[in-house]
Design a protein around this motif. Structure first.
Motif, mmCIF file in Angstrom:
data_model
loop_
_atom_site.group_PDB
_atom_site.id
_atom_site.type_symbol
_atom_site.label_atom_id
_atom_site.label_comp_id
_atom_site.label_asym_id
_atom_site.label_seq_id
_atom_site.Cartn_x
_atom_site.Cartn_y
_atom_site.Cartn_z
ATOM 1 N N ASP A 141 0.817 -1.215 0.000
ATOM 2 C CA ASP A 141 0.000 0.000 0.000
ATOM 3 C C ASP A 141 0.849 1.262 0.000
ATOM 4 O OD1 ASP A 141 -2.393 -1.416 0.038
ATOM 5 O OD2 ASP A 141 -2.345 -1.624 2.213
ATOM 6 N N GLY A 142 2.147 1.123 0.054
ATOM 7 C CA GLY A 142 3.020 2.287 0.074
ATOM 8 C C GLY A 142 4.357 1.940 0.697
ATOM 9 N N THR A 185 -2.256 5.724 -4.515
ATOM 10 C CA THR A 185 -3.188 4.607 -4.583
ATOM 11 C C THR A 185 -2.460 3.407 -5.182
ATOM 12 O OG1 THR A 185 -3.965 5.283 -6.769
ATOM 13 C CG2 THR A 185 -5.148 6.157 -4.853
ATOM 14 N N LYS A 186 -3.124 2.256 -5.199
ATOM 15 C CA LYS A 186 -2.487 1.065 -5.762
ATOM 16 C C LYS A 186 -2.264 1.221 -7.262
ATOM 17 C CE LYS A 186 -3.831 -2.349 -2.308
ATOM 18 N NZ LYS A 186 -4.415 -3.686 -2.052
ATOM 19 N N ASP A 187 -3.227 1.846 -7.953
ATOM 20 C CA ASP A 187 -3.036 2.103 -9.379
ATOM 21 C C ASP A 187 -1.929 3.123 -9.600
ATOM 22 O OD1 ASP A 187 -4.928 0.316 -10.188
ATOM 23 O OD2 ASP A 187 -6.555 1.774 -10.329
ATOM 24 N N SER A 191 1.421 2.571 -11.816
ATOM 25 C CA SER A 191 1.761 3.439 -12.948
ATOM 26 C C SER A 191 3.172 4.005 -12.824
ATOM 27 C CB SER A 191 0.758 4.579 -13.041
ATOM 28 O OG SER A 191 0.841 5.425 -11.905
ATOM 29 N N ILE A 192 3.688 4.117 -11.602
ATOM 30 C CA ILE A 192 5.059 4.619 -11.410
ATOM 31 C C ILE A 192 6.071 3.500 -11.565
ATOM 32 C CG2 ILE A 192 6.632 5.622 -9.718
ATOM 33 C CD1 ILE A 192 4.301 7.214 -8.611
ATOM 34 N N VAL A 193 5.803 2.373 -10.954
ATOM 35 C CA VAL A 193 6.768 1.267 -10.964
ATOM 36 C C VAL A 193 6.775 0.549 -12.308
ATOM 37 C CG1 VAL A 193 7.421 -0.887 -9.836
ATOM 38 C CG2 VAL A 193 6.523 1.009 -8.474
ATOM 39 N N TYR A 194 5.590 0.390 -12.939
ATOM 40 C CA TYR A 194 5.489 -0.319 -14.214
ATOM 41 C C TYR A 194 4.807 0.578 -15.255
ATOM 42 C CZ TYR A 194 6.139 -4.077 -10.821
ATOM 43 O OH TYR A 194 6.590 -4.858 -9.799
ATOM 44 N N PRO A 195 5.464 1.633 -15.701
ATOM 45 C CA PRO A 195 4.808 2.549 -16.655
ATOM 46 C C PRO A 195 4.536 1.917 -18.009
ATOM 47 C CG PRO A 195 7.127 3.111 -16.407
ATOM 48 C CD PRO A 195 6.829 2.056 -15.382
ATOM 49 N N HIS A 196 5.253 0.834 -18.353
ATOM 50 C CA HIS A 196 5.052 0.210 -19.655
ATOM 51 C C HIS A 196 3.708 -0.513 -19.762
ATOM 52 C CE1 HIS A 196 6.771 -2.864 -16.997
ATOM 53 N NE2 HIS A 196 6.136 -3.751 -17.730
ATOM 54 N N LEU A 204 -1.722 11.064 -10.888
ATOM 55 C CA LEU A 204 -1.789 10.542 -9.531
ATOM 56 C C LEU A 204 -2.967 11.162 -8.791
ATOM 57 C CD1 LEU A 204 1.990 10.551 -8.576
ATOM 58 C CD2 LEU A 204 0.613 8.652 -9.402
ATOM 59 N N ALA A 205 -3.680 10.336 -8.052
ATOM 60 C CA ALA A 205 -4.861 10.784 -7.326
ATOM 61 C C ALA A 205 -4.453 11.466 -6.024
ATOM 62 C CB ALA A 205 -5.781 9.606 -7.036
ATOM 63 N N ASN A 206 -5.301 12.358 -5.558
ATOM 64 C CA ASN A 206 -5.121 13.030 -4.280
ATOM 65 C C ASN A 206 -5.960 12.325 -3.218
ATOM 66 O OD1 ASN A 206 -3.340 15.086 -5.145
ATOM 67 N ND2 ASN A 206 -5.050 16.221 -6.015
ATOM 68 N N PRO A 207 -5.601 12.479 -1.945
ATOM 69 C CA PRO A 207 -6.353 11.794 -0.887
ATOM 70 C C PRO A 207 -7.756 12.362 -0.746
ATOM 71 C CG PRO A 207 -4.735 13.284 0.057
ATOM 72 C CD PRO A 207 -4.462 13.236 -1.412
ATOM 73 N N THR A 208 -8.686 11.502 -0.361
ATOM 74 C CA THR A 208 -10.072 11.895 -0.122
ATOM 75 C C THR A 208 -10.495 11.657 1.323
ATOM 76 O OG1 THR A 208 -10.815 9.713 -0.870
ATOM 77 C CG2 THR A 208 -10.761 11.478 -2.506
#
Length: 270
Positions: A141-142, A185-187, A191-196, A204-208
């Motif tokens: 989760d982070g 988020t998990k997505d 998207s950062i670790v596996y951009p391909h 990137l989403a902001n916290p809600t």
């Protein structure tokens, strides 16, 4: 009776007629009996239990030796005679489905990767560099930086993670580095670790959730939303922002409220 043979001078005209007697080749295979078999879809093997060890399910009929499951049926949910877990702990409330599992990253491991040349400290360190260098084996989760081995950190770094402890922040800044905590988020992590895996870059989403917003608004946590907190304002969303109250909201503004009411009455047509 003598057989008339053609003249040798005519053999070159019809060579196939002068090779001797005709021999017919056998077209049917002699091993046809050994090639017979059932159709695969029409064959079902029925398990015959209790017909001896050679049947595959014989002797104990597949139940094993002794034990409760070999002697008879076991009721569904039976836990060996002890008080069931659902009664001891209750049916709900024991597993927090909102809890987050952070992947820990200690400072001594980070310094070891820098010394080995597996991480370049002159460039910003993100989640991708940590996973590509195998400093972290997957992110849940982070990522949270912890202060184990803080006295070994000597290299200034610029790192962005999900969370960081107070001692880790103090050690990184004492070495001349910078740490920023950001919400992922998990997505977003994927998207950062596996951009391909993505055709277009993901935003990137902001916290809600309130607890996440308050965490990343706090300058003590080095949150990326700390610039939105004005001077004298608390990162907490529960308390009201200190400052002048609105017009007509308190006893000190009764005169202003009366003046506005009088102006409205003067402008009325009827």
């Amino acid at each position: 009776m003598a057989i008339a043979r053609p003249s040798p001078s005519l053999k070159f005209l019809l060579p196939g007629l002068f090779l001797g007697p005709v021999r017919h080749q056998q077209s049917r295979s002699a091993s046809i009996v050994s090639d017979l078999r059932n159709v695969a879809s029409s064959y079902n093997k029925r398990i015959r239990r209790g017909r001896g060890p050679s049947s595959g399910k014989g002797k104990t009929s597949g139940r094993g030796h002794k034990g409760q499951k070999q002697h008879g049926k076991v009721p569904a949910g039976f836990e060996g005679g002890q008080t069931p877990i659902a009664i001891v702990h209750g049916p709900r409330g024991w597993d927090n489905k909102y809890s987050e599992t952070m992947s820990p990253l200690n400072l001594d491991r980070l310094q070891s990767w820098i010394d080995q040349g597996r991480i370049d400290p002159t460039k910003p360190i993100t989640l991708k560099e940590l996973v590509d260098s195998r400093c972290l084996h997957g992110i849940k989760d982070g990522v949270k930086i912890l202060a184990r081995g803080k006295e070994e950190l000597k290299t200034p770094i610029d790192i962005t993670v999900s969370r960081a402890s107070k001692e880790a922040i103090k050690a990184i800044e004492a070495a001349g580095g910078k740490v920023v905590t950001r919400y992922f988020t998990k997505d977003g992590i994927k998207s950062i670790v596996y951009p391909h895996l993505f055709k277009t870059p993901r935003r990137l989403a902001n916290p809600t959730a309130r607890k996440d917003i308050e965490y990343y608004r706090d300058p003590d946590h080095r949150g990326y939303l700390s610039h939105t907190v004005t001077e004298g304002e608390s990162p907490s969303l529960f308390w009201k922002i200190p400052g002048p109250s609105k017009v007509g909201a308190g006893p000190q503004n009764k005169g202003a409220g009366a003046a506005q009411k009088k102006a409205k009455e003067e402008n009325r047509l009827f």
